[in-house]
Design an enzyme around this catalytic site. Sequence first.
Site, PDB file in Angstrom:
ATOM      1  CD  GLU A   1      57.705  30.725  51.415  1.00 24.48           C
ATOM      2  OE1 GLU A   1      58.632  31.485  51.740  1.00 24.48           O
ATOM      3  OE2 GLU A   1      57.867  29.732  50.689  1.00 24.48           O
TER       4      GLU A   1
ATOM      5  CD  GLU B   1      71.954  29.743  60.020  1.00 26.88           C
ATOM      6  OE1 GLU B   1      71.910  29.196  58.900  1.00 26.88           O
ATOM      7  OE2 GLU B   1      71.851  30.974  60.174  1.00 26.88           O
ATOM      8  NE  ARG B   2      66.632  28.527  61.360  1.00 28.19           N
ATOM      9  CZ  ARG B   2      67.336  29.500  61.930  1.00 28.19           C
ATOM     10  NH1 ARG B   2      68.222  29.233  62.853  1.00 28.19           N
ATOM     11  NH2 ARG B   2      67.153  30.756  61.585  1.00 28.19           N
TER      12      ARG B   2
ATOM     13  CB  SER C   1      63.425  33.505  52.569  1.00 28.22           C
ATOM     14  OG  SER C   1      64.585  34.142  53.047  1.00 28.22           O
TER      15      SER C   1
ATOM     16  CE  LYS D   1      75.375  29.674  55.332  1.00 30.87           C
ATOM     17  NZ  LYS D   1      74.297  29.295  56.287  1.00 30.87           N
TER      18      LYS D   1
ATOM     19  CB  CYS E   1      60.078  25.876  48.043  1.00 30.37           C
ATOM     20  SG  CYS E   1      60.702  24.602  46.965  1.00 30.37           S
TER      21      CYS E   1
ATOM     22  CG  PHE F   1      64.901  25.044  57.594  1.00 28.89           C
ATOM     23  CD1 PHE F   1      64.043  23.989  57.899  1.00 28.89           C
ATOM     24  CD2 PHE F   1      64.335  26.262  57.252  1.00 28.89           C
ATOM     25  CE1 PHE F   1      62.654  24.165  57.873  1.00 28.89           C
ATOM     26  CE2 PHE F   1      62.963  26.452  57.219  1.00 28.89           C
ATOM     27  CZ  PHE F   1      62.122  25.385  57.532  1.00 28.89           C
TER      28      PHE F   1
HETATM   29  P1  NAD Z   1      66.580  31.528  54.650  1.00 27.39           P
HETATM   30  O1  NAD Z   1      66.522  32.485  53.529  1.00 27.39           O
HETATM   31  O2  NAD Z   1      66.322  32.032  56.029  1.00 27.39           O
HETATM   32  O3  NAD Z   1      68.039  30.840  54.734  1.00 27.39           O
HETATM   33  C1  NAD Z   1      68.631  30.249  53.601  1.00 27.39           C
HETATM   34  C2  NAD Z   1      70.144  30.363  53.734  1.00 27.39           C
HETATM   35  O4  NAD Z   1      70.509  31.743  53.772  1.00 27.39           O
HETATM   36  C3  NAD Z   1      70.706  29.722  54.990  1.00 27.39           C
HETATM   37  O5  NAD Z   1      71.895  29.044  54.673  1.00 27.39           O
HETATM   38  C4  NAD Z   1      70.959  30.914  55.894  1.00 27.39           C
HETATM   39  O6  NAD Z   1      72.037  30.700  56.776  1.00 27.39           O
HETATM   40  C5  NAD Z   1      71.282  32.024  54.926  1.00 27.39           C
HETATM   41  N1  NAD Z   1      70.890  33.339  55.441  1.00 27.39           N
HETATM   42  C6  NAD Z   1      69.882  33.616  56.298  1.00 27.39           C
HETATM   43  N2  NAD Z   1      69.822  34.942  56.541  1.00 27.39           N
HETATM   44  C7  NAD Z   1      70.812  35.509  55.819  1.00 27.39           C
HETATM   45  C8  NAD Z   1      71.252  36.881  55.646  1.00 27.39           C
HETATM   46  N3  NAD Z   1      70.659  37.892  56.259  1.00 27.39           N
HETATM   47  N4  NAD Z   1      72.277  37.088  54.813  1.00 27.39           N
HETATM   48  C9  NAD Z   1      72.888  36.085  54.181  1.00 27.39           C
HETATM   49  N5  NAD Z   1      72.512  34.779  54.316  1.00 27.39           N
HETATM   50  C10 NAD Z   1      71.484  34.502  55.119  1.00 27.39           C
HETATM   51  O7  NAD Z   1      65.609  30.322  54.279  1.00 27.39           O
HETATM   52  P2  NAD Z   1      65.199  29.073  55.163  1.00 27.39           P
HETATM   53  O8  NAD Z   1      64.283  29.525  56.259  1.00 27.39           O
HETATM   54  O9  NAD Z   1      66.380  28.266  55.523  1.00 27.39           O
HETATM   55  O10 NAD Z   1      64.367  28.224  54.086  1.00 27.39           O
HETATM   56  C11 NAD Z   1      62.999  28.450  53.808  1.00 27.39           C
HETATM   57  C12 NAD Z   1      62.817  29.299  52.566  1.00 27.39           C
HETATM   58  O11 NAD Z   1      63.469  28.689  51.453  1.00 27.39           O
HETATM   59  C13 NAD Z   1      61.362  29.432  52.148  1.00 27.39           C
HETATM   60  O12 NAD Z   1      61.138  30.743  51.730  1.00 27.39           O
HETATM   61  C14 NAD Z   1      61.238  28.461  50.985  1.00 27.39           C
HETATM   62  O13 NAD Z   1      60.195  28.745  50.076  1.00 27.39           O
HETATM   63  C15 NAD Z   1      62.570  28.612  50.348  1.00 27.39           C
HETATM   64  N6  NAD Z   1      62.897  27.479  49.505  1.00 27.39           N
HETATM   65  C16 NAD Z   1      62.885  27.676  48.156  1.00 27.39           C
HETATM   66  C17 NAD Z   1      63.157  26.627  47.311  1.00 27.39           C
HETATM   67  C18 NAD Z   1      63.160  26.819  45.821  1.00 27.39           C
HETATM   68  O14 NAD Z   1      63.734  25.983  45.128  1.00 27.39           O
HETATM   69  N7  NAD Z   1      62.569  27.870  45.299  1.00 27.39           N
HETATM   70  C19 NAD Z   1      63.461  25.368  47.842  1.00 27.39           C
HETATM   71  C20 NAD Z   1      63.486  25.212  49.230  1.00 27.39           C
HETATM   72  C21 NAD Z   1      63.203  26.282  50.055  1.00 27.39           C
END
Ligand code: NAD
Length: 499
Positions: A384, A176-177, A226, A173, A281, A149
């Site tokens: 985090e 969804e937020r 994450s 994909k 991140c 998101f």
């Molecule tokens: P998230 O992991 O909750 O969601 C990321 C994606 O995964 C979304 O599209 C979501 O729909 C999907 N998802 C969520 N739960 C899932 C499941 N159980 N099974 C399969 N898919 C699932 O992350 P977020 O809250 O959207 O973003 C924040 C996180 O992203 C933080 O941890 C941040 O550090 C990380 N991030 C990392 C980078 C990087 O380049 N390393 C960059 C941006 C964000």
Amino acid sequence: MQELTHFINGEHVKGTSGRFADVMNPATGEVQAKVPLASKEEMDAAVAAAQAAQPAWAAVNPQRRARVLMKFVDLLHRDMDKLAEKLSSEHGKTFPDAKGDIQRGLEVAEYCIAAPQMLKGEYTDAAGPGIDIYSMRQPLGVTAGITPFNFPAMIPMWMFAPAIACGNAFILKPSERDPSVPLMLAELLEEAGLPKGIIQVVNGDKEAVDAILYDPIIQSVGFVGSTPIAEYIYGTGCAQGKRVQCFGGAKNHMIIMPDADLDQAADALVGAGYGAAGERCMAISVAVPVGEETADKLRDKLIPRIEKLKIAPYTAGDDVDYGPVVTAAAKENILRLVQTGVDQGADLVVDGRDFSLQGYEDGFFVGPHLFDKVTKDMDIYKTEIFGPVLSMVRAQSYEEALGLAMDHEYGNGTAIFTRDGDTARDFANRINIGMVGVNVPIPVPLAYHTFGGWKKSAFGDLNQHGPDAFKFYTRTKTVTSRWPSGIKEGGEFHFKQMD
Ligand code: NAD
């Protein structure tokens, strides 16, 4: 209530699964739209359209593919304000920050205009008698990406710009937020001349992600989000024989040496720690001053700066420092972790727990927090937080500070503030972290370099954007050819005797 769609085969299509998620306005706490959550059948439809469209797109020469991206970049400039407005309203980040989100993605699209150069391949003339060897980079076919998101414009563009420049079809994909900007980007690509089916947006949750992971047609999966989900997607995708790259969470340390310019360091920390409400991140979440005196002075400089921060909705002007966090659940999680910090004995020197904004009491605003005397065993250090919470961990020496950052399980970004070139150089060489800043607090590499962390912040061999992206979205084919001597020996003027 607005009902969002998917973007499949060049059309906005309504969701058919009957499942929806709420898209919030984080500043007011109101639901502003509903986003459909795709079923496996809806994902299958997108994959079929992508598979049908991709071979013709791969056959378009790379220069013409690059021209679509050139036009796309123009359209991004044209629609910058409209995109940024939508992005801020769903994510909560400030208007200038939303433009930055789009700009950093746009720069990746600009870089991918170099596709003809990047896809040239290799050639060895006369590798043997009459033998030449050449290697070409061919597209994978149907590719997919799953994005978080916190950068709803930049991160999709990190993935789809190189994917389509290389001749692939790409299924996104998004989170969804905040799914509206990804849908708008797909529309702009089509306006720029991309054929139907080459970029598609399928909204959804785990069901849509699993449909991607187990689909035999999809050749590669990119993920940013994450770490627990990154590990799941990496493990499952690799077991299905796909090419996978996953980027996860972070806990970025900034080391402040006694010789640093402490005003500069404090300004940098406030921007890097609290900008975008800490939902980056590459945010700095741990400050490591070296020596008690440095720590005391730094804390005294940080407190008034933090107390001056303007926290408001993006509509309150371009001088807003940060807005709300993305959901009520995110706010709750941040405040829960702050409480563990207090319970486990850290010094909460700036306490944002009672923050409330008049007129926006239902918004997901979180006041800024500063902890001092944080130790390695505390939850606020290990986890985090992804919110406006900065922890100070006091180190007595450079080696101790370096060791802290090295021992942490995450390895996305880090920074050192010092006036000593030798210390900076030593730090950059020894640290086991993917992106390093020297007097730069958020060292996000530009589009023509690559982006990626180490340790639990990234899974897979190649980084995002830059030259690595052209490797990730293509596979190498090497041809060894021999052409025996033929017509150049001279023309034949008589029928040969058959024998
Ligand atoms: P998230 O992991 O909750 O969601 C990321 C994606 O995964 C979304 O599209 C979501 O729909 C999907 N998802 C969520 N739960 C899932 C499941 N159980 N099974 C399969 N898919 C699932 O992350 P977020 O809250 O959207 O973003 C924040 C996180 O992203 C933080 O941890 C941040 O550090 C990380 N991030 C990392 C980078 C990087 O380049 N390393 C960059 C941006 C964000």
